[in-house]
Design a protein around this motif. Structure first.
Motif: not given
Length: 483
Positions: A283-290
Motif C-alpha cells: 500500500a502506498c500508505t503502508a508503514t515503512s518506518r517506526a
C-alpha cells in the motif's frame, strides 16, 4: 480452461485489434490462471477515446440526479456481486479475504456516496457589487477523463476515480493495471448493468506503454488521473502536460510512525505492525518506518517482532493474516531490499525469507520482516519497498523524530503514537505529509475527505475523494447577468 475477457468500448465487449492476449495468474498459486485478457495497443486506446468523445456531450447534459441514480444502481449491483468480486480480488492480487472484502465494500460505498453527491453539483450564487445584477458560478465537466490505476487496490482506486468523474458528467477511458484487471472488469459490468449509456465508460487492458501513453497524449483527452509509482507518474505527467491537460498524480510513500516517550508500547506495536504488514505491505500508505524514542526502543522492537512472528502467511482464501506478493518481480524487489538492509549494517530481527515449502511452493510469499539499528540515511529508511518490511529507527527527542520523519523525498501518510496532547498537535503542524494520523495506523482512509500527498508522493494539484474528488473533474464558469 480459464475464461477470456474482453475490452469494453462504446458499450460493446470486444477483442483487441492486436488479437493478442495475456494471462493473469494467482500469486498464491501460479498454476491457477485467473483469466485471459486483451493485450491492446494504441489503436484500441484511440477507439476508446473516440467513443468517449462521442458520448461526452449527451452524458454532460444528463441531469445530475439521473447520473446519481445510475451510480447508486451500480453500487447495488456491486453489492449483489460482493462475494464474487472479493474472491476475484484475492485470486488476482493476493489480499486476504477480509482485506479484499473490505476493499470491495469501499467501492460499493464510494458509488453510493457519489450517487448522492451528483445531485448537488451545480455552482454557487454570490452577491454582486453592482445593482440589478445576478452573479453566480456554474460547474461543468471537463469532457473526457483518462484514468490509469494500480494493481494494489484494483477496485477501490478505480472506484474513487470513476465515481466522481461520472458524477460530474465526464466520459471516461480507463486502463486498469495488467496484474489485476479482473475485479475492475466486474465493476465495469455493474456500470453497464446499471444503465450507463454507451461510450461513457471504456475499459481497455494492455501495457501502459501503449494504452496508458495514448490516453495521456491524445488530443481529445481533457484530464488524466494516475495512481502508481513515482517513476511512471513522472512520465505520465510529462506526456499529459505537453498540451496542458489537467493532471492528478498520487504516487509512492515512505510512511513513518513516530513513537514518543509517552506512548503505550503495546499500542504502538499494534499500530506499527498493522500498518506495516497488512495487505502484505503493498500500500502506498503502508508503514515503512517506526521512529521510536530511545527510552522505549528495545521494548518496542521486542513487541513488534512478536507481532510479526505471530502472523500466518498463506493464500488469502485460506484464513491467512498476510497474503503473497502480487508478482515475482515485486517479491524479488522486497528480497533485494532485505539484502540491502543487511549489507548496510541494520540488524535483521525477524523474517526476510521467501517461503517455498508445502502450500507456499507455487506462490510469492515472504515472511514479515523487522529491521532494528536502522540509520536514517540507509536505503531501507529512504526508499519505498512495497513489501512487509519495517525499519525501526531510534530518536532521542520529539524534534529529532520529526526531522527523521521528514527527511525523505515522499510525504504521503504519517502517524504519531503519543499520550501527550502537545506532541500530537505539534505533529500535525510539523510533519510533511498529506495524511496525518494520531494514535492510528498510517493505512486506512475515509471516503468523504480529501486524500493526497506532498513532495514526490503527489503532483500536489488536486486531491482525491470527497468534494475534492469532484473538484478535479469539474471546471467553473462565472456568470454575470444584468437586468
Amino acid at each position: 480452461m480459464a475464461d477470456t475477457y474482453l475490452n469494453f468500448v462504446d458499450g460493446t465487449w470486444t477483442e483487441a485489434s492486436t488479437s493478442e492476449t495475456f494471462e493473469n495468474t494467482n500469486p498464491a498459486d501460479v498454476n491457477d490462471t485467473v483469466g485471459v485478457f486483451q493485450r491492446s495497443d494504441a489503436e484500441d486506446a484511440e477507439r476508446a477515446v473516440e467513443a468517449a468523445n462521442a458520448a461526452k456531450d449527451e452524458w454532460a447534459a444528463t441531469p445530475g440526479p439521473e447520473r446519481g441514480r445510475i451510480l447508486r444502481e451500480t453500487s447495488k449491483r456491486l453489492a449483489d456481486r460482493k462475494d464474487e468480486a472479493t474472491t476475484a480480488l484475492v485470486r488476482e492480487e493476493g489480499k486476504t479475504e477480509p482485506e479484499a472484502a473490505g476493499e470491495v465494500q469501499r467501492a460499493i460505498d464510494i458509488f453510493a456516496y457519489f450517487g448522492e453527491k451528483a445531485a448537488d453539483i451545480g455552482g454557487t450564487v454570490k452577491s454582486s457589487s453592482s445593482q440589478d445584477t445576478r452573479l453566480y458560478t456554474v460547474d461543468e465537466p471537463l469532457g473526457v477523463a483518462a484514468l490509469i490505476t494500480p494493481w494494489n487496490y484494483p477496485i477501490a482506486i478505480p472506484a474513487w476515480k470513476l465515481a466522481p468523474a461520472l458524477a460530474a458528467g465526464n466520459a471516461v477511458v480507463f486502463k486498469p493495471a495488467s496484474l489485476a484487471p479482473n475485479v475492475a472488469r466486474i465493476l465495469v459490468e455493474c456500470l453497464e448493468d446499471a444503465g450507463l449509456p454507451d461510450g461513457v465508460v471504456n475499459y481497455v487492458t494492455g501495457p501502459g506503454s501503449a494504452v496508458g501513453s495514448t490516453f495521456a497524449t491524445h488530443e481529445d483527452v481533457d484530464a488524466v488521473s494516475f495512481t502508481g509509482s513515482a517513476k511512471v507518474g513522472d512520465t505520465v505527467h510529462q506526456q499529459a502536460t505537453e498540451d496542458q491537460k489537467r493532471v492528478q498524480l498520487e504516487m509512492g510513500g515512505k510512511n513513518p510512525v513516530v513513537v514518543t516517550s509517552s506512548a503505550d508500547v503495546e499500542e504502538a506495536a499494534d499500530i506499527a505492525a498493522g500498518g506495516a504488514f497488512g495487505v502484505t505491505g503493498q500500500a502506498c500508505t503502508a508503514t515503512s518506518r517506526a521512529i521510536v524514542h530511545e527510552s522505549l526502543y528495545d521494548e518496542f522492537v521486542d513487541a513488534v517482532v512478536d507481532r510479526a512472528e505471530s502472523l500466518t502467511v498463506a493464500d488469502g482464501l485460506d484464513g491467512a493474516d498476510v497474503g503473497p506478493h502480487v508478482s515475482e518481480s515485486e517479491l524479488e524487489s522486497t528480497l533485494e531490499y532485505v539484502d540491502v538492509g543487511t549489507r548496510e549494517g541494520a540488524t535483521l530481527e525477524t523474517g526476510g525469507e521467501r517461503l517455498t515449502e508445502g502450500d507456499h511452493a507455487n506462490g510469492y510469499y515472504v515472511e514479515p520482516t523487522v529491521f532494528s539499528d536502522v540509520a536514517p540515511e540507509m536505503r531501507i529508511a529512504q526508499e519505498e519497498i512495497f513489501g512487509p518490511v519495517l525499519a525501526v529507527i531510534p530518536a532521542a527527542t520529539y524534534d529529532e523524530a520529526v526531522e527523521i520523519a521528514n527527511d525523505v523525498e515522499y510525504g504521503l501518510s504519517a502517524s504519531i503514537v503519543t499520550n501527550d496532547l502537545r506532541e500530537s498537535n505539534a505533529f500535525v503542524d510539523d510533519v510533511e505529509a498529506g495524511v496525518v494520523k494520531v494514535n492510528q495506523q498510517t493505512t486506512g482512509l475515509e471516503l468523504h475527505v480529501p486524500f493526497g500527498g506532498m513532495k514526490a508522493s503527489s503532483s500536489e494539484t488536486y486531491r482525491e475523494q470527497g468534494d475534492a474528488g469532484l473538484d478535479f473533474f469539474t471546471i467553473s464558469k462565472t456568470v454575470y447577468v444584468g437586468y
